[in-house]
Design an enzyme around this catalytic site. Structure first.
Site, PDB file in Angstrom:
ATOM      1  N   HIS A  16     130.197 -62.735  70.466  1.00  0.00           N
ATOM      2  CA  HIS A  16     131.489 -62.795  71.169  1.00  0.00           C
ATOM      3  C   HIS A  16     131.505 -62.087  72.528  1.00  0.00           C
ATOM      4  O   HIS A  16     132.594 -61.814  73.043  1.00  0.00           O
ATOM      5  CB  HIS A  16     132.607 -62.188  70.307  1.00  0.00           C
ATOM      6  CG  HIS A  16     132.989 -63.014  69.110  1.00  0.00           C
ATOM      7  ND1 HIS A  16     132.099 -63.718  68.361  1.00  0.00           N
ATOM      8  CD2 HIS A  16     134.200 -63.226  68.527  1.00  0.00           C
ATOM      9  CE1 HIS A  16     132.732 -64.328  67.363  1.00  0.00           C
ATOM     10  NE2 HIS A  16     133.993 -64.059  67.441  1.00  0.00           N
TER      11      HIS A  16
ATOM     12  N   HIS B  44     132.034 -68.403  70.182  1.00  0.00           N
ATOM     13  CA  HIS B  44     133.500 -68.518  70.145  1.00  0.00           C
ATOM     14  C   HIS B  44     133.972 -68.898  71.534  1.00  0.00           C
ATOM     15  O   HIS B  44     134.019 -68.072  72.441  1.00  0.00           O
ATOM     16  CB  HIS B  44     134.138 -67.205  69.710  1.00  0.00           C
ATOM     17  CG  HIS B  44     135.576 -67.332  69.311  1.00  0.00           C
ATOM     18  ND1 HIS B  44     136.492 -68.076  70.025  1.00  0.00           N
ATOM     19  CD2 HIS B  44     136.259 -66.840  68.236  1.00  0.00           C
ATOM     20  CE1 HIS B  44     137.676 -68.011  69.420  1.00  0.00           C
ATOM     21  NE2 HIS B  44     137.560 -67.279  68.329  1.00  0.00           N
TER      22      HIS B  44
ATOM     23  N   GLU C 176     137.607 -70.242  58.413  1.00  0.00           N
ATOM     24  CA  GLU C 176     138.847 -70.378  59.201  1.00  0.00           C
ATOM     25  C   GLU C 176     138.841 -71.747  59.888  1.00  0.00           C
ATOM     26  O   GLU C 176     139.080 -71.862  61.091  1.00  0.00           O
ATOM     27  CB  GLU C 176     138.940 -69.269  60.251  1.00  0.00           C
ATOM     28  CG  GLU C 176     138.803 -67.854  59.673  1.00  0.00           C
ATOM     29  CD  GLU C 176     139.023 -66.754  60.711  1.00  0.00           C
ATOM     30  OE1 GLU C 176     138.448 -66.841  61.803  1.00  0.00           O
ATOM     31  OE2 GLU C 176     139.784 -65.814  60.419  1.00  0.00           O
TER      32      GLU C 176
ATOM     33  N   CYS D 152     143.326 -60.423  66.334  1.00  0.00           N
ATOM     34  CA  CYS D 152     143.442 -61.439  67.384  1.00  0.00           C
ATOM     35  C   CYS D 152     144.864 -61.941  67.546  1.00  0.00           C
ATOM     36  O   CYS D 152     145.316 -62.208  68.656  1.00  0.00           O
ATOM     37  CB  CYS D 152     142.504 -62.601  67.095  1.00  0.00           C
ATOM     38  SG  CYS D 152     142.651 -63.282  65.434  1.00  0.00           S
ATOM     39  N   CYS D 153     145.597 -62.102  66.418  1.00  0.00           N
ATOM     40  CA  CYS D 153     146.882 -62.791  66.489  1.00  0.00           C
ATOM     41  C   CYS D 153     147.980 -61.988  67.188  1.00  0.00           C
ATOM     42  O   CYS D 153     148.702 -62.540  68.032  1.00  0.00           O
ATOM     43  CB  CYS D 153     147.329 -63.218  65.095  1.00  0.00           C
ATOM     44  SG  CYS D 153     146.184 -64.391  64.310  1.00  0.00           S
TER      45      CYS D 153
END
Lengths: 634, 634
Positions: free
Chosen positions: A147, A197, A307, A391-392
């Site tokens: 990442h 990602h 996910e 992350c959200c």
């Protein structure tokens, strides 16, 4: 230093010079929302959420990781290897907030964060607090999993937002040095590579838009082209969207947020270079999303494992993964497609995802989050203040802070396009010069009546294009009290064009019927069930609104059950509920059996109960209890 | 050396001295199956599968890993760290085969494998080919993840089987030294510990039964007690069944095979020590399985993530994980519960799991395997010859090789209990001395008529208990042509007792109706659907039996559709199919839409199509195509 003349102040994505864009989004700063739905959410985001997230980034070591990298603190790296990205997303949200609501205290707080980031940047421009000291030699050695480029992408987006919001280049300079470092490694003089990602693709295009430096656009293109090589550079698998070249991809697969972020990046490239190949691939992927893999809430990503997107029609409700970030990614992708093509279908999906799949991720008090957004639940799924993989929360924060951006676009002919409706005012800079001021009165999303008064700045006439959502019919339009002569064109899923000038008063009515929606029969869990939709909102039923002896999973809707609306101001911040009479089927008589000889329930055995459905986004804000969106029919 | 007098030749689980056992399973060697269903499968298993698996264990380095450990080969470890267990399970299957079908060539092949195992054992009894040389220091340092004790358990089971089949102690001696090594580390003089993957518990009890060494029983108990400590020794999580003490566990959670293997081990301990606490826990767990978490096929484990049990009623069909090993584990657990309690309900679940959930895992030619056994499919799920993680193939092999074990038990009163039906003969050693010979004629599972002739060895009368399956009604029984006076006791889900002696002829008829079964309404994916069951078999529909323009997922059964049976000898090795007329609903008219306004299909629009259903276990043996078990009703 950067020429700040090339950027649009207050833009989120800046399409001012994008050759293939049909629209240019109005700057964030041109739009003020004063409504009862969005304004309080954006205010809570600004006043409560952003300070909380900054404190949380401190408390969890996320900012200390930068201090460690700069040598200010001699401490171990804390948390997950991609935690830098949470700081960047928060910074992006702060920047949007500074654009709409200048605030010296927030400005100073953000400057302090930027200083920590600046101090952590390496002499060669490299920046990632995980790959420091003993891990220096591992930089860019595993871009599939680690990442690094993803984190860089989030820094770049934050930097561009900060530049456009404040005119400062402090963060932008860091981003440019980091982008140049990426370009040195993965540009024409480096190797082919990308991040496992996706995210940096759209960031690099935005940096190109901000700086007009074509290397960044080319680097984004190279990263897109890096996928699907033989053998694969990123695992060669669907999880990483590396199973085939992007231009040959026909289905959304693997990690949902990643594929949707990739689609955003590809759309950004197409907005710049007009590639028909990539545009066709995007349209195919969009059809796959909306025809096979999207929840009725606009949520995406069916599987917990990876996910990930599931197979066609694989849309389990209770085990829906539907990550909040995936719904946000869908909003971002649809926004790019809408501005690329001008087609209303993208606005319809954007609106559905925004009001349902995204907003369910945030509690009404603005401080608790869902990572997953299931469409049925036992009553155990509850929002949390923060996540280890966080992350959200900052993703919702940056979306809310930038929300005014999604309401209007302009076109080259001097026209204005109105995509979403909310009470407020907008002064929209026109591409042919001058501006158009609109004052909006509406109770949207509770009522489809929208009154628009054109302000005094438009002495000549301008084309105002108003979105007629797919969900309405019998829409009507009065212009200065007179039925619009083009009213026969008020087709759901289109835009109607009205010629306006100073003083024009538009009365648009978008009737909100209570719709019963069914799914394609191959969606196994939705067979014999309907979802209730009204206007942009999807509804659900929660246990708390039913008697304790009626399990909410046993509530069924007779085909002829009449449902009515009622606005309840004291409920859930004020919502329109759907009311009526339903049947309580009885799972209790199964006495613990899991299987039994088939014996259809006779209507004579129906026990009727009062029925109340609430907007899906508002569930799990009261006491815990079972919920479902797809309601059995009897 | 071991006293071979204490073990029962040909036993699989030997309950001869188990204080709390209601039954004693008849030895494997007492039963000969000559039927058309099981006999060919067992023969293929013996003649084709076992040699193939031995070759595969060689080809994949599994046996070379032993040669490496003993220093015969200087090569790296190959494969997964728990690959030893596949060799052991294969050896166990070979041993059972040697018990029923002595074969010098197989005997020699197994002896050769045992020699490799013996040579790899360490001076202190330790044995695991992964933890050799550079990994020696890691032995037993991570029992949560590394499956060392699990592998030991499989060795012990193989060794006991080999001892009982052949009388040889070559493998048993290895097992005893390894068990003593385990006892030194995890027994009273060692630390509390167990394996993250349960298995050794039942193995150690079996070794105790074989050797009468109480340390092994105590070690099994200690390993069971090791779970649910605070803080947890094995992660403290549900995945490892370490979230709470086993005696307080009320639901099946986490990795399905692990929890079911744990239940087997606990049942084995209860068979020995009669613990009421553990017995009650087992009954609660069994209720949870059968009332909340078991597929209609007897399969278990709903989730791909973690190969795990889901929530109550979480039983997706297309994404069912339903590992073949989990169905096998359910057979093993139910077998122990049946012999512990004498309750027919355990035989019912055992039979369902065996004929459906287990047998779907094996192709009709006996050479290809399913790891997962979904109840609906797009047509892409196909059996494979072997897996990298190859737990299922040798697990099926050992079950098939030991299958005759599951047909009969005896009791202390000199009675015989018949659990399963298949043509063949059995000479059952009675616990009161002497034996009872039964000659069985039946076409089971295609027909419920069973004729049993009692052989000449029973001059006195004996109680023969015949299982009346839960799925039948109107069962009838003739004893020497005369209706049995106890016929009013032919209650489904019970055993009927008949007094028999030499020459008695019993004609039992268990009518096999075509049943339509529905699920508890909270099983979301089964709403408005029925499964078809006949006798012990669950049925499904496959695309190949329907016109190409009728997607098998669009086939629906009218409530009044008449279904008839037809035996088709040339189909799928000879099966009874269910035939009738169904409705082809039309998903084609959706034209790509995923959601649409609710519009129930009118019966006037019904298009009728011929309907054929095949036994679920036989699916995916012809051309690839969609399949489903749960058929919509209209």
């Amino acid at each position: 230093m950067t020429d700040t003349q090339t950027t649009t102040r207050g833009a989120v994505i800046d399409l001012a010079r994008s050759q293939s864009a049909k629209f240019r989004p109005a700057p964030l700063t041109a739009v003020a929302l004063t409504d009862a739905f969005w304004e309080p959410r954006i205010r809570i985001n600004r006043e409560t959420t952003l300070p909380f997230q900054l404190a949380e980034c401190e408390a969890t070591g996320r900012i200390n990781n930068f201090r460690r990298a700069s040598g200010k603190k001699d401490i171990p790296f804390e948390g997950i290897y991609f935690n830098d990205s949470d700081v960047y997303k928060m910074a992006e949200a702060m920047a949007y907030s500074l654009a709409t609501n200048p605030d010296p205290k927030l400005d100073a707080a953000l400057d302090a964060v930027i200083q920590e980031i600046a101090d952590a940047q390496q002499p060669d421009g490299y920046l990632n607090t995980y790959f420091m000291f003993e891990r220096e030699s591992e930089r860019y050695t595993n871009t599939k999993d680690m990442h690094e480029i993803y984190c860089a992408g989030h820094l770049i987006q934050a930097a561009v937002a900060h530049h456009r919001a404040t005119g400062k280049t402090t963060l932008l300079d860091i981003a440019i040095r980091l982008a140049d470092n990426l370009d040195a490694h993965f540009g024409p003089n480096g190797r082919i590579g990308a991040c496992g990602h996706e995210e940096a693709e759209m960031a690099l295009v935005e940096l190109y838009r901000d700086t007009q430096e074509p290397r960044y656009l080319m680097l984004a293109q190279r990263m897109i082209e890096a996928r699907g090589q033989k053998p694969g550079l990123l695992g060669g698998d669907e999880y990483h969207q590396d199973h085939r070249p992007v231009r040959e991809q026909t289905a959304l697969v693997g990690h949902a947020v990643r594929h949707l972020y990739l689609a955003c990046g590809v759309a950004d490239v197409v907005l710049e270079n007009g590639s028909e190949t990539y545009r066709a691939a995007l349209e195919t992927l969009w059809d796959n999303l909306t025809q096979k893999k999207m929840y009725v809430t606009g949520g995406a990503g069916a599987r917990w494992e990876g996910e990930a997107f599931g197979d066609d029609y694989e849309l389990p409700n209770e085990r829906a993964y539907t990550e909040t970030c995936a719904a946000i990614a869908s909003v971002m992708w649809n926004w790019r497609m809408l501005n690329l093509t001008g087609e209303a279908k993208y606005a319809d999906v954007l609106e559905t995802a925004l009001y349902n799949g995204v907003m369910s991720g945030l509690s009404l008090d603005g401080t608790h989050y869902f990572y997953q957004n299931p469409l049925a639940d036992h009553g155990r799924h509850r929002r949390e203040k923060w996540f280890g993989c966080a992350c959200c929360p900052p993703n919702i924060a940056r979306l809310l802070a930038s929300l005014p951006n999604y309401f209007y676009s302009t076109d080259k002919a001097g026209g204005v396009w109105c995509h979403l409706y909310a009470a407020g005012a907008a002064t929209l800079p026109l591409e042919t010069g001058g501006s158009l001021t609109l004052n909006i009165e509406t109770n949207y999303p509770w009522d489809g009546k929208v009154t628009i008064r054109v302000g005094e700045d438009s002495k000549t006439s301008h084309a105002l294009h108003l979105r007629i959502p797919q969900w309405t019919d019998n829409a009507t339009l009065l212009v200065d009290g007179v039925p619009d002569s083009l009213a026969n064109e008020l087709k759901p899923g289109s835009y109607v064009e009205v010629s306006v000038r100073s003083g024009t008063v538009i009365e648009l009515d978008l009737p909100m019927r209570i719709e019963r929606v069914e799914s394609h029969p191959h969606v196994a869990g939705n067979r014999g069930r309907v979802a209730l939709r009204r206007g942009p909102l999807v509804y659900c039923i929660e246990q708390i609104d039913f008697p304790a002896n009626v399990h909410v999973w046993d509530v069924a809707l007779p085909e002829d059950a009449e449902l009515v609306t009622e606005f309840v101001p004291e409920l859930l911040g004020g919502v329109v509920v759907l009311k009526g009479r339903a049947v309580a089927t009885n799972s209790g008589h199964w006495n613990g059996a899991l299987y039994a000889p088939y014996a259809p329930v006779s209507p004579k055995e129906f026990r009727f109960v009062p029925f109340t459905a609430i907007p899906y986004y508002a569930w799990a804000n009261r006491e815990a209890g079972p919920m479902q969106v797809w309601i059995p029919t009897v």
